[in-house]
Design an enzyme around this catalytic site. Structure first.
Site, mmCIF file in Angstrom:
data_model
loop_
_atom_site.group_PDB
_atom_site.id
_atom_site.type_symbol
_atom_site.label_atom_id
_atom_site.label_comp_id
_atom_site.label_asym_id
_atom_site.label_seq_id
_atom_site.Cartn_x
_atom_site.Cartn_y
_atom_site.Cartn_z
ATOM 1 N N GLY A 75 0.860 -1.182 0.000
ATOM 2 C CA GLY A 75 0.000 0.000 0.000
ATOM 3 C C GLY A 75 0.893 1.227 0.000
ATOM 4 O O GLY A 75 2.115 1.126 -0.195
ATOM 5 N N HIS A 76 0.312 2.362 0.220
ATOM 6 C CA HIS A 76 1.101 3.595 0.229
ATOM 7 C C HIS A 76 2.132 3.580 1.362
ATOM 8 O O HIS A 76 3.207 4.171 1.245
ATOM 9 C CB HIS A 76 0.165 4.803 0.372
ATOM 10 C CG HIS A 76 0.886 6.102 0.491
ATOM 11 N ND1 HIS A 76 1.673 6.586 -0.531
ATOM 12 C CD2 HIS A 76 0.978 6.993 1.510
ATOM 13 C CE1 HIS A 76 2.213 7.739 -0.136
ATOM 14 N NE2 HIS A 76 1.805 8.012 1.088
ATOM 15 N N SER A 78 3.351 0.665 3.094
ATOM 16 C CA SER A 78 4.068 -0.546 3.475
ATOM 17 C C SER A 78 4.060 -1.613 2.387
ATOM 18 O O SER A 78 3.287 -1.542 1.438
ATOM 19 C CB SER A 78 3.377 -1.137 4.701
ATOM 20 O OG SER A 78 2.046 -1.481 4.352
ATOM 21 N N LYS A 95 3.643 -6.786 8.025
ATOM 22 C CA LYS A 95 3.553 -5.464 7.383
ATOM 23 C C LYS A 95 4.817 -4.696 7.736
ATOM 24 O O LYS A 95 5.079 -4.461 8.915
ATOM 25 C CB LYS A 95 2.290 -4.755 7.881
ATOM 26 C CG LYS A 95 2.062 -3.363 7.332
ATOM 27 C CD LYS A 95 0.638 -2.882 7.626
ATOM 28 C CE LYS A 95 0.408 -1.463 7.134
ATOM 29 N NZ LYS A 95 -1.022 -1.074 7.189
ATOM 30 N N ASP A 197 -10.590 5.013 6.222
ATOM 31 C CA ASP A 197 -10.061 4.723 4.877
ATOM 32 C C ASP A 197 -10.652 3.439 4.321
ATOM 33 O O ASP A 197 -9.939 2.587 3.787
ATOM 34 C CB ASP A 197 -8.532 4.665 4.886
ATOM 35 C CG ASP A 197 -7.962 4.774 3.474
ATOM 36 O OD1 ASP A 197 -8.658 5.291 2.583
ATOM 37 O OD2 ASP A 197 -6.812 4.332 3.257
HETATM 38 P P1 ADP Z 1 -1.049 0.223 3.666
HETATM 39 O O1 ADP Z 1 -1.240 0.854 5.005
HETATM 40 O O2 ADP Z 1 0.344 0.421 3.134
HETATM 41 O O3 ADP Z 1 -2.132 0.573 2.676
HETATM 42 P P2 ADP Z 1 -2.347 -2.358 4.083
HETATM 43 O O4 ADP Z 1 -2.474 -2.737 5.515
HETATM 44 O O5 ADP Z 1 -3.564 -1.850 3.405
HETATM 45 O O6 ADP Z 1 -1.129 -1.360 3.906
HETATM 46 O O7 ADP Z 1 -1.784 -3.597 3.267
HETATM 47 C C1 ADP Z 1 -1.467 -3.500 1.876
HETATM 48 C C2 ADP Z 1 -2.003 -4.717 1.121
HETATM 49 O O8 ADP Z 1 -1.386 -5.907 1.657
HETATM 50 C C3 ADP Z 1 -3.506 -4.944 1.282
HETATM 51 O O9 ADP Z 1 -4.248 -4.243 0.287
HETATM 52 C C4 ADP Z 1 -3.628 -6.453 1.133
HETATM 53 O O10 ADP Z 1 -3.660 -6.818 -0.235
HETATM 54 C C5 ADP Z 1 -2.323 -6.966 1.744
HETATM 55 N N1 ADP Z 1 -2.531 -7.312 3.171
HETATM 56 C C6 ADP Z 1 -2.537 -6.464 4.221
HETATM 57 N N2 ADP Z 1 -2.770 -7.070 5.393
HETATM 58 C C7 ADP Z 1 -2.925 -8.372 5.091
HETATM 59 C C8 ADP Z 1 -3.216 -9.543 5.883
HETATM 60 N N3 ADP Z 1 -3.362 -9.471 7.205
HETATM 61 N N4 ADP Z 1 -3.342 -10.717 5.210
HETATM 62 C C9 ADP Z 1 -3.197 -10.783 3.863
HETATM 63 N N5 ADP Z 1 -2.921 -9.730 3.082
HETATM 64 C C10 ADP Z 1 -2.789 -8.532 3.664
HETATM 65 MG MG MG Z 2 -4.145 -0.009 2.537
#
Ligand code: ADP
Ligand code: MG
Length: 386
Positions: A75-76, A78, A95, A197
């Protein structure tokens, strides 16, 4: 058939915008952190692997006893990795947050929010992703906050893409919508947390979407709300700069008080998107009007005019509206009202019997006045879920 169908105009109406044809949505956004590589995968841009940015991860590496298996997403803030603990074999999602100070500070708040969620849900029964542990990791790009979380599956955007942006089957939409409402009810009423969000990328489904579209989709068993990186406390809000554009509520645009109802607004937009594959609102700046004005015009076309009382107390009203309560650069005679129910029937070919309860739920979730907007509990009681 409404006039606007034949005469697409320059303002408002995301509902008549052409569908993205199996292209990742993010691709059009040059400010996003990802791009489509030569294998057709949407991946993070290499330039963000720099000081203050993402941490370079190698498969098989050990992070605090967790061994990296493969990438799950990014994501943005991580990159996120499938990990397995080398001793107890517990699997999780690691993450790893960008290392710049602002990302670190945000991540520390995210950890506090996630720990509060654990406190309120010690048995981990609710439809939210739980944190298992956190630590710091030093790498070539700086010090990164790391969170090990419960493992989720594909995100909802991947499911929308699997169906080629043509809409997810209605019963699946209903199930996903319901579980997200339960999650929202839990964080709003038990934890005092506002997600701020909510969007398809931040909703995880407990299955992996097959790469080959000929393979059928496994049954949706569980939906979980993820990414508390932008969450706020009801009693302590960090910023007013919240929500991803397409899911942003009128109170945020107009500078009014905001709270839990912002999540309901986003979810209303998301339910429409699940059902149709299209954004409900897709504001764009034009030659003669601003992005916000287009956004407000799209609200009005779908949901009707704002009442004067509401606009009178909104701090940003003078920026966008005339004294006669018309948008400054998009007069009322350029707006084409088109109700949710009619959009579902006329554009998306839902039968009136199916469209009616959906429209009634979505309209309840998109009431301008945050005090009158449905709460998560009220949505769960709606006839569409019965
Ligand atoms: P950010 O804060 O950088 O947006 P996210 O927490 O949304 O990060 O995680 C980015 C992506 O990683 C998510 O859109 C998803 O596809 C994947 N992801 C995040 N958390 C999990 C999890 N617990 N299990 C599986 N995939 C995950
Ligand atoms: Mg996200």
């Amino acid at each position: 058939m409404p006039f606007i169908k034949k005469n697409p105009k320059k303002v408002g109406l995301a509902k008549i915008a052409p569908k993205p044809i199996s292209k990742p949505k993010e691709e059009s956004d040059s400010s996003s952190d990802g791009y489509e590589n030569s294998d057709g995968e949407y991946v993070e841009k290499p330039k963000y692997y720099r000081l203050g940015g993402y941490h370079p991860v190698v498969i098989g590496e050990d992070y605090n006893g967790y061994i990296i298996q493969k990438k799950l997403g990014f994501g943005h803030f991580s990159t996120v990795w499938l990990v397995e603990h080398k001793e107890n074999k517990v699997q999780g999602a690691l993450k790893i947050v960008k290392s710049a100070k602002t990302y670190t500070e945000t991540a520390l708040d995210e950890i506090k929010v996630m720990k509060k969620i654990n406190e309120c849900d010690p048995e981990r029964k609710e439809n939210v992703i739980h944190i298992l542990e956190d630590f710091k990791h030093n790498g070539p790009n700086g010090q990164h906050i790391c969170m090990v979380m419960e493992l989720g599956g594909s995100n909802l955007l991947d499911l929308i893409k699997y169906y080629d942006y043509k809409g997810i089957p209605i019963n699946d939409c209903k199930e996903i919508a319901k579980q997200i409402l339960k999650a929202l009810d839990f964080i709003h009423t038990k934890c005092g947390i506002i997600h701020t969000d909510l969007k398809p990328e931040n909703v995880l489904l407990s299955f992996t979407i097959p790469k080959n579209k000929k393979e059928p989709i496994p049954k949706i068993i569980e939906t979980k709300l993820a990414d508390f990186g932008n969450a706020n406390w009801i009693n302590k809000r960090f910023t007013d700069d919240i929500q991803t554009l397409e899911y942003r509520s009128p109170e945020v645009i107009l500078g009014l008080h905001w709270g839990c109802p912002v999540d309901i607004w986003s979810h209303g937009c998301m339910i429409f998107e699940m059902l149709t594959g299209d954004y409900l609102f897709k504001p764009k700046q034009g030659k003669t009007f601003t992005l916000e004005e287009d956004h407000l015009a799209q609200f009005i076309e779908l949901l009707g005019y704002f009442n004067k009382k509401y606009l009178n107390i909104a701090p940003q009203t003078p920026k966008y509206f005339t004294r006669n309560y018309e948008l400054k650069h998009i007069p009322n005679n350029e707006l084409h009202l088109w109700k949710t129910k009619d959009v579902l029937i006329e554009k998306y070919k839902f039968s009136p019997e199916i469209a009616e309860p959906i429209a009634s739920l979505i309209e309840g979730m998109l009431i301008y006045d945050e005090d009158k907007r449905f709460t998560a509990k009220m949505c769960l009681e709606h006839p569409w879920f019965k």
